[in-house]
Scaffold this active site. Structure first.
Site, short mmCIF file in Angstrom:
data_model
loop_
_atom_site.label_atom_id
_atom_site.label_comp_id
_atom_site.label_asym_id
_atom_site.label_seq_id
_atom_site.Cartn_x
_atom_site.Cartn_y
_atom_site.Cartn_z
N TYR A 124 45.89 32.98 36.58
CA TYR A 124 47.31 33.09 36.94
C TYR A 124 48.05 31.77 36.77
CZ TYR A 124 46.47 37.72 38.77
OH TYR A 124 46.15 39.05 38.89
N LYS A 171 31.72 36.04 39.15
CA LYS A 171 31.04 36.45 37.92
C LYS A 171 30.36 35.19 37.36
CE LYS A 171 30.39 39.79 34.90
NZ LYS A 171 29.77 41.08 35.16
N ASP A 204 31.60 43.11 39.60
CA ASP A 204 31.50 44.51 39.18
C ASP A 204 30.66 45.31 40.16
OD1 ASP A 204 29.70 42.70 38.17
OD2 ASP A 204 29.29 43.75 36.30
N ASP A 228 43.24 39.98 43.30
CA ASP A 228 44.39 40.84 43.06
C ASP A 228 43.92 42.28 42.89
OD1 ASP A 228 46.89 41.73 42.46
OD2 ASP A 228 47.08 40.68 40.56
#
Ligand code: NAI
Length: 332
Positions: A124, A171, A204, A228
């Protein structure tokens, strides 16, 4: 204690839901002076600026604000007020408690988790460029400073609210440097809070676990983009964005907000559901140390939901905003 609180009623249903919340907070005995400011389109019309300097000064002075939804007109030259506020005040932690409400049909009956999202960096940062035609680069920034302070925020929140576990979501198996740094900072901070369990999960897998066994989570700590996405997943687990509270918090202040939009389709009809902003108001009172009043308002709101007689139209009832507000005040 008397509080001075910056109030941004916002657009559309904003004034309706914020006046409902102000009434309930005052009915609980909280003494507050509300400094009311426009932002967004209304402020642009009146002051030529969507985020007037006086508004920012008010929040910096009072260190706390309650904010209704702001319409973001589609078109050029209008930057999001929400993003503007976060940047101007360095509101680095986004807080989204997610909890099942009585009589709101959802897949799970006892969800009670909190999502803490880093608000200032990651993908972002808006640093993107065309390398050569057909190839675009978008840069993900992760810093030790931002990762450490948001981790500390999550553990401090856990300590203050009596929560037992913080799970860092990442991740780092693929983004070994960026998410790896985030995870390292989380682990270092976790060492200062031995009484709170700390673990981590790949993002995930977290998504799958959230829809299959959400009760295993307590506080989830995430970078900006994962946060988000998972914040909305969380809202969906308990009935949608119209019900959940949110806050953006930093050293210079804290803005407690409705996470839903200005609902232009129902604005001015007196039928908006003030629950989301009310829950944000409850969070705000806890932040201000008014725990007893916050608990009483929450109990009153839960009583109205449990009885199920006074429900606004969005959740299958007929009640007007004022009727719901009156019912919560009567339950107080
Ligand atoms: P929205 O959240 O305003 O509305 C989506 C649907 O949910 C509508 O049918 C609306 O009537 C309903 N709804 C939302 N809040 C409700 C409430 N409290 N009670 C009853 N029903 C409710 O989303 P939409 O239509 O995409 O956005 C409208 C405007 O709001 C846009 O200008 C958008 O940019 C802005 N917006 C502002 C946000 C903020 O200030 N935090 C967040 C999301 C959108």
């Amino acid at each position: 204690m008397k509080h001075i609180i910056t109030l941004i009623p916002g657009d559309g249903i904003g004034p309706e839901v914020s006046s409902a919340v102000v009434r309930i907070i005052e009915a609980a005995g909280i003494q507050a002076t509300w400094e009311t400011y426009y932002a967004g389109a209304q402020a642009l019309e009146k002051f030529g600026n969507t985020l007037p300097e006086e508004l920012l000064e008010s929040i910096k002075r009072n260190k706390v604000a309650l904010k209704g939804p702001i319409t973001t007109p589609i078109g050029k030259g209008f930057t999001s007020v929400n993003v503007g506020l976060r940047k101007a005040l360095d509101l680095y932690a986004n807080l989204r408690p997610v909890r099942t409400l009585p009589n709101i049909p959802t897949r799970y009956e006892t969800i009670d988790l909190v999502i803490v999202r880093e608000n200032t960096e990651d993908l972002y940062s808006g640093i993107e460029h065309v390398v050569v035609p057909g190839v675009v680069e978008s840069i993900k920034i992760i810093t030790e400073k931002a990762s450490t302070r948001v981790s500390r925020f999550a553990f401090e929140y856990a300590r203050r609210e009596g929560r037992k576990k913080v799970t860092a979501v990442h991740k780092a198996n693929i983004m070994k440097l960026s998410d790896g740094l985030f995870l390292d900072c989380f682990r270092k901070v976790a060492a200062d809070y031995p009484e709170i369990e700390a673990n981590d999960k790949i993002v995930d897998n977290t998504c799958m676990q959230l829809v299959m066994r959400p009760e295993q989570f307590d506080i989830l700590l995430l970078e900006n983009l994962y946060g988000d996405i998972i914040s909305d997943l969380g809202a969906g687990l308990v009935g949608g964005l119209g019900l959940v509270p949110g806050a953006n918090i930093g050293e210079q202040g804290a803005v407690f907000e409705a996470v839903h939009g200005s609902a232009p389709d129902i604005a001015g009809q007196g039928i908006a559901n003030p629950t989301a902003l009310l829950q944000s108001g409850i969070l705000m009172l806890r932040h201000l140390g008014e725990r007893e009043a916050a608990d009483r308002i929450e109990a009153a709101m839960l009583k109205v939901f449990t009885e199920g007689k006074v429900r606004t139209r969005d959740i299958g009832g007929e009640a007007k905003t004022t009727e719901f507000t009156d019912a919560v005040i009567a339950a107080l």
